[in-house]
Design a protein around this motif. Structure first.
Motif, PDB file in Angstrom:
ATOM      1  N   MET A  78      -4.071   7.892  -4.866  1.00  0.00           N
ATOM      2  CA  MET A  78      -4.872   8.008  -3.655  1.00  0.00           C
ATOM      3  C   MET A  78      -5.747   6.778  -3.422  1.00  0.00           C
ATOM      4  N   ALA A  79      -6.030   6.040  -4.487  1.00  0.00           N
ATOM      5  CA  ALA A  79      -6.746   4.768  -4.398  1.00  0.00           C
ATOM      6  C   ALA A  79      -6.553   4.069  -5.738  1.00  0.00           C
ATOM      7  N   GLU A 105     -10.541   0.037  -8.570  1.00  0.00           N
ATOM      8  CA  GLU A 105     -11.226  -0.919  -7.708  1.00  0.00           C
ATOM      9  C   GLU A 105     -11.029  -2.371  -8.133  1.00  0.00           C
ATOM     10  N   SER A 128      -6.935   0.545  -0.233  1.00  0.00           N
ATOM     11  CA  SER A 128      -5.878   1.389  -0.796  1.00  0.00           C
ATOM     12  C   SER A 128      -6.127   2.883  -0.631  1.00  0.00           C
ATOM     13  N   LYS A 129      -7.284   3.268  -0.156  1.00  0.00           N
ATOM     14  CA  LYS A 129      -7.661   4.688  -0.159  1.00  0.00           C
ATOM     15  C   LYS A 129      -6.845   5.509   0.830  1.00  0.00           C
ATOM     16  N   ARG A 130      -6.394   6.678   0.371  1.00  0.00           N
ATOM     17  CA  ARG A 130      -5.642   7.633   1.205  1.00  0.00           C
ATOM     18  C   ARG A 130      -6.346   8.992   1.168  1.00  0.00           C
ATOM     19  N   GLU A 131      -6.123   9.761   2.222  1.00  0.00           N
ATOM     20  CA  GLU A 131      -6.801  11.054   2.322  1.00  0.00           C
ATOM     21  C   GLU A 131      -5.948  12.216   1.837  1.00  0.00           C
ATOM     22  N   TYR A 189       0.875   4.392  -2.697  1.00  0.00           N
ATOM     23  CA  TYR A 189       0.794   5.757  -2.192  1.00  0.00           C
ATOM     24  C   TYR A 189       1.929   6.613  -2.744  1.00  0.00           C
ATOM     25  N   THR A 228       0.828  -1.209   0.000  1.00  0.00           N
ATOM     26  CA  THR A 228       0.000   0.000   0.000  1.00  0.00           C
ATOM     27  C   THR A 228       0.859   1.254   0.000  1.00  0.00           C
ATOM     28  N   LYS A 251     -15.683  -0.554   1.823  1.00  0.00           N
ATOM     29  CA  LYS A 251     -14.449   0.088   2.263  1.00  0.00           C
ATOM     30  C   LYS A 251     -13.287  -0.290   1.351  1.00  0.00           C
ATOM     31  N   MET A 252     -12.401   0.681   1.099  1.00  0.00           N
ATOM     32  CA  MET A 252     -11.234   0.449   0.264  1.00  0.00           C
ATOM     33  C   MET A 252      -9.982   0.275   1.118  1.00  0.00           C
ATOM     34  N   GLU A 256      -7.716  -3.534  -6.956  1.00  0.00           N
ATOM     35  CA  GLU A 256      -7.715  -3.759  -5.509  1.00  0.00           C
ATOM     36  C   GLU A 256      -8.384  -5.087  -5.183  1.00  0.00           C
TER      37      GLU A 256
END
Length: 461
Positions: free
Chosen positions: A47-48, A51, A126-129, A42, A38, A123-124, A54
């Motif tokens: 950011m993701a 899908e 790999s997702k980042r904020e 990043y 991950t 929910k993911m 993933e």
């Protein structure tokens, strides 16, 4: 056995699955499955990840964790595991209908009975904020290539570079010192092929024992690791998916190992990988096509022997500098426990099955030196009371069998390794015979071993 994969603490097993062993896969909290990939996504300013990629990675790492943690000794025949697995996916509409294809594909890969179930997940993983301050630029790379640190993948990277390509090399770091070797190889590639782009991405993955909802921890673990190579491939595809669905993925491995014919009748439950067998790759590509993943996957060494692979790049400066440093051994870290020999690791032991294939591939290298100086017959005598020489004994046995069997018998063995068309069977027959002859040439240097093989026993064809 029933297994539930819980991604990002989204859902506990429902009533139907309440007796399951639960693997958790979370990025920020305690997790029974964990991976450093991950951070790679990043650093690529992603950011993701898409899908569908993933989902594929979650499937791959779930199979890896189950294969690693569920002992075959827990089942009646101490080999074939019966596994019902619930896996969360984001693109449920695409994966629904592929379950039976997965069961067939994974059954061939690991030798178990799989019953895959997909369920919708929101929910993911790999997702980042927020964007990362550390950047990994691989946009100039035009292909992804698996890079284990072994001789085949080392030669495969050189072949791509010699052809003018700019590969992104992806490696699974099973132990820290392997990553250092991989990085050293890549530094040499960058020096020797300075007009091309070469990047290395190393990732880690591991698993702890799963726990039921009642708090019961699964006992024992598994020494075989057929599912590891699927994770390796799914991780490479996740990198490729970030760059686009036209980014090819190469998995360089010699056709003899990919064919994976058991050395002896007692080794039909072999522990070695089947990921590059054409039947597995065909099944896997069918699944990818069903869900819309279009990346090309190719083993350009599918019909080559390891010796042919080596001879194709042996005159390059990169090969000459590092071929002795490549690791093909099935247990490269055991040296640290052997006080009588070099305690450094990883090293090639010299007498396991992969090491013997490696030695036979280097017969045309003039300055090649074996790691161990003792002869094969000395090794057998010195290890008559332990298991260290089991692979050598099995290779001697299979060479003796080879000298007594005709081409039709060999083709029957090849067909038994997995469904193949007749053109492929014929190609693999050449690869198999050539590799056997290489091993005979290697071991016939020892007169005692030459006698064991049966020097007077001529091939029936």
């Amino acid at each position: 056995m029933r297994v539930w994969i819980d991604k990002e603490n989204e859902m506990h097993p429902n009533a139907e699955w309440n007796d399951s062993y639960v693997f958790t896969l979370t990025r920020k909290k305690y997790s029974t499955i964990f991976s450093g990939i991950t951070d790679t996504w990043y650093r690529m300013d992603c950011m993701a990840i898409p899908e569908i990629y993933e989902d594929l990675f979650i499937i791959g790492i779930s199979v890896f964790a189950i294969d690693k943690r569920v002992s075959r000794r827990l089942f009646p025949d101490c080999w074939t595991r019966e596994l019902s697995v619930s896996i969360p996916v984001l693109q449920m509409s695409k994966w629904h209908g592929t379950e039976e294809y997965w069961n067939q594909t994974l059954g061939f890969l690991t030798g178990d009975k799989w019953d895959i179930h997909f369920r919708q997940c929101e929910k993911m993983y790999s997702k980042r904020e927020y964007p990362n301050r550390i950047h990994l630029d691989i946009k100039g790379c035009d292909c992804i290539c698996l890079f284990s640190g072994g001789l085949d993948s080392f030669c495969g990277a050189i072949k791509l570079l010699e052809e003018g390509k700019s590969p992104c090399l992806v490696g699974h770091n099973e132990y820290p010192k392997l990553k250092k070797k991989q990085e050293n190889f890549v530094l040499t590639f960058q020096e020797r092929y300075s007009n091309q782009k070469v990047r290395f991405i190393g990732f880690s993955a591991n698993s702890r024992a799963p726990i039921t909802m009642d708090g019961e921890r699964l006992k024992k673990h598994e020494d075989t690791s057929r599912g590891r190579s699927l994770l390796f491939l799914c991780a490479a595809l996740s990198i490729a998916g970030i760059l686009g669905n036209d980014m090819p993925v190469y998995i360089p491995e010699n056709g003899f190992i990919g064919l994976n014919i058991p050395l002896t009748n007692s080794r039909k439950g072999t522990c070695s990988t089947r990921t590059t067998h054409p039947y597995f790759l065909g099944c896997f590509l069918d699944i990818l096509h069903m869900v819309g993943i279009k990346n090309q996957i190719q083993n350009f060494y599918a019909y080559s022997t390891k010796r042919e692979i080596v001879n194709g790049v042996k005159n390059t400066e990169a090969f000459k500098k590092h071929y002795m440093d490549t690791i093909s051994c099935s247990h490269p870290c055991l040296a640290r426990y052997d006080k009588e020999r070099n305690p450094d690791y990883p090293i090639n032991c010299g007498y396991c099955y992969p090491c013997l294939i490696r030695k036979s591939s280097l017969l045309d290298i003039k300055d090649f030196r074996y790691w161990y100086t003792e002869s094969a017959s000395e090794f057998l005598k010195n290890n008559s009371n332990n298991q260290k020489a089991n692979d050598l004994r099995a290779v001697i046995s299979t060479l003796y069998r080879y000298k007594k069997i005709d081409d039709e018998g060999l083709k029957d063995m090849i067909r038994c390794s997995g469904k193949l068309d007749e053109e492929s069977v014929q190609k693999f027959l050449r690869v198999y015979k050539s590799t056997m002859e290489d091993l005979i040439e290697l071991l016939s240097e020892d007169d005692e071993i030459k006698g064991f093989i049966g020097e007077k026993c001529a091939r029936t064809d």
